[in-house]
Design a protein around this motif. Structure first.
Motif, PDB file in Angstrom:
ATOM      1  N   ASP A 155       0.819  -1.216   0.000  1.00 21.43           N
ATOM      2  CA  ASP A 155       0.000   0.000   0.000  1.00 21.43           C
ATOM      3  C   ASP A 155       0.854   1.269   0.000  1.00 21.43           C
ATOM      4  N   LYS A 156       1.998   1.247   0.679  1.00 21.66           N
ATOM      5  CA  LYS A 156       2.847   2.432   0.801  1.00 21.66           C
ATOM      6  C   LYS A 156       3.793   2.617  -0.382  1.00 21.66           C
ATOM      7  N   SER A 157       4.097   1.553  -1.105  1.00 13.50           N
ATOM      8  CA  SER A 157       5.145   1.609  -2.122  1.00 13.50           C
ATOM      9  C   SER A 157       4.693   2.297  -3.397  1.00 13.50           C
ATOM     10  N   ASN A 158       5.673   2.897  -4.045  1.00  9.53           N
ATOM     11  CA  ASN A 158       5.469   3.533  -5.340  1.00  9.53           C
ATOM     12  C   ASN A 158       5.267   2.442  -6.394  1.00  9.53           C
ATOM     13  N   PRO A 159       4.396   2.641  -7.375  1.00 11.32           N
ATOM     14  CA  PRO A 159       4.194   1.627  -8.422  1.00 11.32           C
ATOM     15  C   PRO A 159       5.476   1.261  -9.173  1.00 11.32           C
ATOM     16  N   VAL A 160       6.367   2.231  -9.348  1.00 11.55           N
ATOM     17  CA  VAL A 160       7.640   1.932 -10.023  1.00 11.55           C
ATOM     18  C   VAL A 160       8.458   0.955  -9.185  1.00 11.55           C
ATOM     19  N   THR A 161       8.491   1.155  -7.891  1.00  6.80           N
ATOM     20  CA  THR A 161       9.233   0.251  -7.003  1.00  6.80           C
ATOM     21  C   THR A 161       8.624  -1.146  -7.049  1.00  6.80           C
ATOM     22  N   LEU A 162       7.320  -1.237  -7.051  1.00  8.95           N
ATOM     23  CA  LEU A 162       6.668  -2.548  -7.139  1.00  8.95           C
ATOM     24  C   LEU A 162       6.977  -3.220  -8.472  1.00  8.95           C
ATOM     25  N   PHE A 163       7.013  -2.435  -9.544  1.00  7.13           N
ATOM     26  CA  PHE A 163       7.371  -2.984 -10.854  1.00  7.13           C
ATOM     27  C   PHE A 163       8.811  -3.485 -10.846  1.00  7.13           C
ATOM     28  N   LEU A 208       8.917  -6.726  -9.129  1.00  9.04           N
ATOM     29  CA  LEU A 208       8.372  -7.768 -10.014  1.00  9.04           C
ATOM     30  C   LEU A 208       9.429  -8.214 -11.020  1.00  9.04           C
ATOM     31  N   VAL A 209      10.110  -7.254 -11.639  1.00  9.95           N
ATOM     32  CA  VAL A 209      11.161  -7.584 -12.611  1.00  9.95           C
ATOM     33  C   VAL A 209      12.265  -8.394 -11.941  1.00  9.95           C
ATOM     34  N   LEU A 210      12.684  -7.978 -10.752  1.00 10.35           N
ATOM     35  CA  LEU A 210      13.731  -8.713 -10.035  1.00 10.35           C
ATOM     36  C   LEU A 210      13.272 -10.125  -9.669  1.00 10.35           C
ATOM     37  N   SER A 211      12.007 -10.281  -9.350  1.00 13.41           N
ATOM     38  CA  SER A 211      11.473 -11.620  -9.054  1.00 13.41           C
ATOM     39  C   SER A 211      11.529 -12.509 -10.288  1.00 13.41           C
ATOM     40  N   PRO A 267      21.687  -4.997  -9.499  1.00  9.93           N
ATOM     41  CA  PRO A 267      21.857  -3.970  -8.446  1.00  9.93           C
ATOM     42  C   PRO A 267      21.405  -2.584  -8.909  1.00  9.93           C
ATOM     43  N   PHE A 268      21.627  -2.276 -10.179  1.00  7.09           N
ATOM     44  CA  PHE A 268      21.206  -0.975 -10.693  1.00  7.09           C
ATOM     45  C   PHE A 268      19.691  -0.887 -10.841  1.00  7.09           C
ATOM     46  N   ILE A 269      19.071  -1.977 -11.215  1.00  4.74           N
ATOM     47  CA  ILE A 269      17.606  -1.994 -11.292  1.00  4.74           C
ATOM     48  C   ILE A 269      17.019  -1.780  -9.899  1.00  4.74           C
ATOM     49  N   GLY A 270      17.590  -2.475  -8.904  1.00 11.82           N
ATOM     50  CA  GLY A 270      17.137  -2.288  -7.530  1.00 11.82           C
ATOM     51  C   GLY A 270      17.378  -0.875  -7.034  1.00 11.82           C
ATOM     52  N   LEU A 271      18.518  -0.305  -7.396  1.00 10.62           N
ATOM     53  CA  LEU A 271      18.830   1.065  -6.991  1.00 10.62           C
ATOM     54  C   LEU A 271      17.855   2.059  -7.618  1.00 10.62           C
ATOM     55  N   PHE A 272      17.467   1.799  -8.849  1.00 16.43           N
ATOM     56  CA  PHE A 272      16.472   2.652  -9.507  1.00 16.43           C
ATOM     57  C   PHE A 272      15.164   2.644  -8.714  1.00 16.43           C
ATOM     58  N   GLY A 273      14.719   1.463  -8.316  1.00 18.81           N
ATOM     59  CA  GLY A 273      13.488   1.371  -7.512  1.00 18.81           C
ATOM     60  C   GLY A 273      13.622   2.094  -6.188  1.00 18.81           C
ATOM     61  N   THR A 274      14.801   2.013  -5.590  1.00 19.67           N
ATOM     62  CA  THR A 274      15.040   2.698  -4.321  1.00 19.67           C
ATOM     63  C   THR A 274      14.984   4.210  -4.492  1.00 19.67           C
ATOM     64  N   VAL A 275      15.642   4.715  -5.526  1.00 19.13           N
ATOM     65  CA  VAL A 275      15.661   6.160  -5.757  1.00 19.13           C
ATOM     66  C   VAL A 275      14.248   6.691  -5.999  1.00 19.13           C
ATOM     67  N   VAL A 276      13.475   5.992  -6.813  1.00 14.33           N
ATOM     68  CA  VAL A 276      12.104   6.430  -7.082  1.00 14.33           C
ATOM     69  C   VAL A 276      11.288   6.421  -5.789  1.00 14.33           C
ATOM     70  N   SER A 277      11.457   5.417  -4.970  1.00 11.05           N
ATOM     71  CA  SER A 277      10.705   5.321  -3.719  1.00 11.05           C
ATOM     72  C   SER A 277      11.132   6.406  -2.727  1.00 11.05           C
ATOM     73  N   VAL A 315      14.349  -1.815   0.210  1.00  8.17           N
ATOM     74  CA  VAL A 315      13.990  -3.195  -0.133  1.00  8.17           C
ATOM     75  C   VAL A 315      14.345  -3.494  -1.588  1.00  8.17           C
ATOM     76  N   ALA A 316      14.145  -2.528  -2.463  1.00 13.00           N
ATOM     77  CA  ALA A 316      14.459  -2.734  -3.878  1.00 13.00           C
ATOM     78  C   ALA A 316      15.951  -2.934  -4.086  1.00 13.00           C
ATOM     79  N   THR A 317      16.790  -2.144  -3.429  1.00 10.93           N
ATOM     80  CA  THR A 317      18.241  -2.322  -3.560  1.00 10.93           C
ATOM     81  C   THR A 317      18.668  -3.672  -3.003  1.00 10.93           C
ATOM     82  N   ALA A 318      18.147  -4.015  -1.848  1.00 11.88           N
ATOM     83  CA  ALA A 318      18.489  -5.313  -1.258  1.00 11.88           C
ATOM     84  C   ALA A 318      18.069  -6.455  -2.183  1.00 11.88           C
ATOM     85  N   SER A 319      16.916  -6.327  -2.800  1.00 11.91           N
ATOM     86  CA  SER A 319      16.452  -7.368  -3.724  1.00 11.91           C
ATOM     87  C   SER A 319      17.367  -7.468  -4.937  1.00 11.91           C
TER      88      SER A 319
END
Length: 188
Positions: free
Chosen positions: A10-18, A21-24, A109-119, A146-150
């Motif tokens: 509920d709290k996360s940005n849609p970009v971070t959730l995407f 999903l990509v990392l999964s 790691p860069f994809i995760g970092l992108f999600g972190t920055v957006v969040s 969480v995105a960077t860690a993932s």
């Protein structure tokens, strides 16, 4: 646990959730490639080990099930060049999938970092509109990380799997070279 997940969702940005999903999906693909290639390479290595043992125990020709059989059957004369070509062909075949693992290991790691920055940007945007305390900032940043860690998590597996499969391919190539050398030594 489920409540924590739904609160994060509920709290996360849609970009971070995407990004998650990509990392999964990357993680699933990395595991599939690794286990598929590992089982096939192990089977191939066992076959080539048996072939090498038969050559070392006195057989004067390569067994029908060996990889080199495809090359020796089409040539009337055995040569180092023929076995080099076989070794290169085996290396090419045995390293399939390694490029994908390498790309995933270096990009996740860069994809995760992108999600972190957006969040984090989203967290700061919400803080700017309301009177926020340090606990709100800390919660937003910790959820963002969480995105960077993932991304790092997926990269660790991809890199480790890449190294294991690369070593197996090297082992296989060595077995094929040894078989070629054994056959050439019997020709003399």
């Amino acid at each position: 646990m489920f409540q924590t997940f739904t609160a994060f969702y509920d709290k996360s940005n849609p970009v971070t959730l995407f990004v998650l999903l990509v990392l999964s999906l990357y993680f699933i693909a990395v595991n599939w490639v690794f286990f598929y290639r590992l089982f096939s390479l192990n089977q191939w290595i066992n076959t080539e080990n048996q072939s090498l043992e038969s050559l070392l125990l006195g057989s004067r020709q390569i067994p029908d099930y060996a990889y080199l059989r495809h090359f020796t059957a089409s040539s009337s004369h055995l040569s180092a060049a023929l076995f080099d070509m076989a070794s290169y062909a085996a290396t090419k075949e045995s390293t399939k999938g390694l490029m994908m693992l390498s790309v995933v290991a270096s990009t996740t790691p860069f994809i995760g970092l992108f999600g972190t920055v957006v969040s984090i940007l989203d967290t700061f945007k919400h803080i700017g509109g309301a009177s926020g305390t340090m606990s709100i900032i800390a919660t937003g940043v910790s959820d963002a990380l969480v995105a960077t860690a993932s991304g790092i998590f997926v990269a660790i597996f991809a890199y480790t799997y890449h190294q294991i499969l690369k070593r197996k391919a090297y082992e296989l190539s060595g077995l094929i070279r040894m078989q070629g050398d054994a056959l050439l030594s019997k020709e003399v």
